[in-house]
Design a protein around this motif. Structure first.
Motif, PDB file in Angstrom:
ATOM      1  N   LEU A 397      61.244   6.185 -40.833  1.00 45.24           N
ATOM      2  CA  LEU A 397      62.228   5.243 -40.302  1.00 45.24           C
ATOM      3  C   LEU A 397      61.849   4.799 -38.889  1.00 45.24           C
ATOM      4  O   LEU A 397      62.016   3.625 -38.530  1.00 45.24           O
ATOM      5  CB  LEU A 397      63.619   5.891 -40.289  1.00 45.24           C
ATOM      6  CG  LEU A 397      64.250   6.207 -41.646  1.00 45.24           C
ATOM      7  CD1 LEU A 397      65.590   6.909 -41.456  1.00 45.24           C
ATOM      8  CD2 LEU A 397      64.440   4.941 -42.474  1.00 45.24           C
ATOM      9  N   ILE A 402      63.665   2.169 -36.565  1.00 45.79           N
ATOM     10  CA  ILE A 402      65.016   2.692 -36.764  1.00 45.79           C
ATOM     11  C   ILE A 402      65.023   4.165 -36.381  1.00 45.79           C
ATOM     12  O   ILE A 402      64.277   4.970 -36.946  1.00 45.79           O
ATOM     13  CB  ILE A 402      65.467   2.544 -38.229  1.00 45.79           C
ATOM     14  CG1 ILE A 402      65.468   1.068 -38.646  1.00 45.79           C
ATOM     15  CG2 ILE A 402      66.846   3.164 -38.434  1.00 45.79           C
ATOM     16  CD1 ILE A 402      65.693   0.858 -40.133  1.00 45.79           C
ATOM     17  N   GLY A 404      66.804   7.115 -37.018  1.00 47.12           N
ATOM     18  CA  GLY A 404      67.757   7.380 -38.090  1.00 47.12           C
ATOM     19  C   GLY A 404      68.522   8.670 -38.017  1.00 47.12           C
ATOM     20  O   GLY A 404      69.172   9.049 -38.988  1.00 47.12           O
ATOM     21  N   LEU A 424      73.503  12.511 -38.449  1.00 43.68           N
ATOM     22  CA  LEU A 424      73.568  11.136 -37.949  1.00 43.68           C
ATOM     23  C   LEU A 424      74.860  10.932 -37.178  1.00 43.68           C
ATOM     24  O   LEU A 424      75.883  11.556 -37.473  1.00 43.68           O
ATOM     25  CB  LEU A 424      73.540  10.111 -39.086  1.00 43.68           C
ATOM     26  CG  LEU A 424      72.423  10.158 -40.118  1.00 43.68           C
ATOM     27  CD1 LEU A 424      72.856  11.015 -41.295  1.00 43.68           C
ATOM     28  CD2 LEU A 424      72.081   8.756 -40.587  1.00 43.68           C
ATOM     29  N   THR A 430      77.287   0.869 -32.734  1.00 39.55           N
ATOM     30  CA  THR A 430      76.673   0.754 -34.056  1.00 39.55           C
ATOM     31  C   THR A 430      77.230  -0.469 -34.778  1.00 39.55           C
ATOM     32  O   THR A 430      78.437  -0.567 -35.001  1.00 39.55           O
ATOM     33  CB  THR A 430      76.943   2.017 -34.896  1.00 39.55           C
ATOM     34  OG1 THR A 430      76.492   3.168 -34.173  1.00 39.55           O
ATOM     35  CG2 THR A 430      76.235   1.943 -36.231  1.00 39.55           C
ATOM     36  N   ASP A 434      73.047  -2.774 -38.113  1.00 41.60           N
ATOM     37  CA  ASP A 434      72.341  -1.496 -37.940  1.00 41.60           C
ATOM     38  C   ASP A 434      72.490  -0.628 -39.187  1.00 41.60           C
ATOM     39  O   ASP A 434      71.523  -0.037 -39.679  1.00 41.60           O
ATOM     40  CB  ASP A 434      72.889  -0.744 -36.732  1.00 41.60           C
ATOM     41  CG  ASP A 434      72.580  -1.420 -35.416  1.00 41.60           C
ATOM     42  OD1 ASP A 434      71.622  -2.219 -35.362  1.00 41.60           O
ATOM     43  OD2 ASP A 434      73.306  -1.148 -34.433  1.00 41.60           O
ATOM     44  N   LEU A 438      69.539   0.612 -41.821  1.00 43.49           N
ATOM     45  CA  LEU A 438      69.300   2.028 -42.109  1.00 43.49           C
ATOM     46  C   LEU A 438      69.350   2.286 -43.610  1.00 43.49           C
ATOM     47  O   LEU A 438      68.454   2.944 -44.181  1.00 43.49           O
ATOM     48  CB  LEU A 438      70.334   2.891 -41.394  1.00 43.49           C
ATOM     49  CG  LEU A 438      70.326   4.383 -41.769  1.00 43.49           C
ATOM     50  CD1 LEU A 438      69.048   5.063 -41.287  1.00 43.49           C
ATOM     51  CD2 LEU A 438      71.557   5.093 -41.193  1.00 43.49           C
TER      52      LEU A 438
END
Length: 447
Positions: A397, A402, A404, A424, A430, A434, A438
């Motif tokens: 990622l 990203i 992640g 996470l 956020t 986004d 993801l």
């Protein structure tokens, strides 16, 4: 010697200014055996603008939190810090003595610390707070030592949901003490810490939301600890959660420790951070760190002073409540200003927005094949299980731009049960885009 002026004239001028007849005379106090007799291989000096260009090139290799989708949490969170915070902390009112032992020249700093303590006490639902510690992890260790002094017992029980870094710091403070019991964690929900409390227990330590994001039942834990004469230490790594969750003091917590980074302090590649501590009034003399109090001067005017200051460096080390000798004053100032800008209603709205963003993230992750959400409860952080080793997935990622989350195996490398787990976090920063990025990347990497 590259650290001296290069030309003979410059070197002679410098030596003349400092009163040395030669370079050898300058270093005559250094034993000959300690002097380096070989070239260190350091580059020659460069003009300032070239050094700046070099440092900018190195900095450009970093991938900062604001450079793309960001879901990292696990004790350090990306929140919006208003530009006014950075502006206000530079005002001259705060540029008083670093160590405010002389109140007549430190009223700006002392008033700020008093207001900061008031904010922390209100947030945590406790009677008193100190003027900050280094960070949440060292604050947890200080709370453990404080509980031992208060109860005159030695046994400490750490919940399996305590952040691994916090656990390791406590172990370092206690030097692998035989009376320290560290419970194992279950990412689906923690085991029953209550069964480990006995008449020798000084305190139990519970984090909420815990490392995996679960909310913990503090009332039951407090009642069980108090029934055995033990104390309840509550740890909070995400202080924003107190905008929605009831304060630990309302559930019977005896000592509350928190990381204050989320308010007023950006991530800054790992610090500095801010340790918050609050407790009950009857325990104040065993609370480490500085305490600022309100008083009046000779003319009856309101003023502020350090109080109960027979602590730290003022007395013999073995008698001190702590030897931290300082506090995170600038970070505390930023925290206090940001909190004042938010106000109570704004802080609650911020917390609600964090939970809403996390709920949107949880809903989206639940639709990704190969992803299992492990949380039944959460604030703005959660744990997922993926179908591949999490460290490799997170690295893939990152190659996509990203960030992640945090593979649990990074913090618990010796536990094979956490290999496929990722923690996470979502905050007010956020976005839906986004989350979509993801989930799309996870879908491809987990095929």
């Amino acid at each position: 010697m590259r650290y001296l002026p290069h030309s003979d004239a410059e070197r002679a001028e410098m030596l003349g200014v400092i009163g040395a007849t030669s370079v050898e005379a300058l270093f005559s106090a250094v034993p000959t055996r300690a002097l380096k007799t070989f070239d260190l291989g350091l580059p020659a000096h460069s003009p300032e603008f070239l050094v700046e260009a070099h440092m900018r090139a190195l900095s450009a290799k970093n991938h900062s939190g604001g450079d793309g989708p960001f879901f990292v949490g696990a004790g350090a969170y990306r929140h919006h810090v208003p530009a006014s915070v950075d502006h206000l902390i530079q005002r001259s009112e705060w540029l008083t003595a670093y160590t405010p032992y002389q109140p007549e020249i430190s009223q700006g700093t002392l008033q700020m610390l008093f207001e900061f303590q008031t904010q922390v006490a209100k947030l945590t639902g406790m009677d008193v707070a100190n003027a900050s510690l280094y960070d949440g992890s060292t604050g947890t260790a200080e709370a453990v030592l404080m509980a031992r002094r208060l109860t005159r017992r030695n046994k400490i029980v750490l919940s399996g949901g305590l952040h691994p870094h916090y656990r390791d710091v406590v172990k370092a403070y206690l030097k692998d003490d035989a009376d320290l019991e560290c419970l194992s964690a279950s990412p689906e929900g923690q085991g029953d810490i209550l069964d480990h409390i006995d008449e020798q227990t000084a305190a139990i330590v519970i984090q909420t939301p815990d490392f995996y994001g679960h909310l913990r039942n503090l009332k039951t834990a407090a009642d069980a600890a108090h029934a055995k004469g033990a104390l309840l230490i509550v740890v909070i790594t995400e202080i924003v959660s107190l905008g929605l969750l009831e304060a630990p003091g309302a559930y019977g917590a005896d000592i509350v420790v928190a990381e204050g980074q989320s308010i007023g302090n950006a991530l800054n590649f790992g610090g500095p951070y801010l340790g918050l501590m609050a407790t009950r009034k009857e325990f104040i003399r065993q609370m480490p760190g500085r305490v600022c109090g309100e008083t009046v001067d000779a003319d009856g005017q309101r003023g502020f002073v350090l109080t109960l200051s027979t602590r730290e460096q003022h007395i013999r080390r073995e008698k001190a409540t702590s030897n931290i000798c300082t506090n995170s004053g600038l970070c505390a100032l930023a925290f206090s200003i940001h909190m004042a800008l938010l106000g109570e209603a704004g802080f609650t709205r911020l917390a609600r927005l964090n939970h809403e963003r996390a709920s949107a993230l949880a809903d989206a992750l639940g639709k990704v094949a190969g992803v299992e959400l492990l949380n039944k409860t959460f604030f703005n952080e959660m744990t997922i299980r993926v179908g591949k080793p999490a460290a490799g997935v997170i690295e893939a990622l990152a190659q996509r731009g990203i960030l992640g989350g945090v593979p649990v195996s990074r913090l618990e490398p010796d536990d094979p049960d956490v290999t496929n787990l990722i923690v996470l976090a979502a905050t007010e920063l956020t976005t839906d885009a986004d989350i979509a990025a993801l989930c799309a990347a996870l879908s491809e990497e987990l095929q």
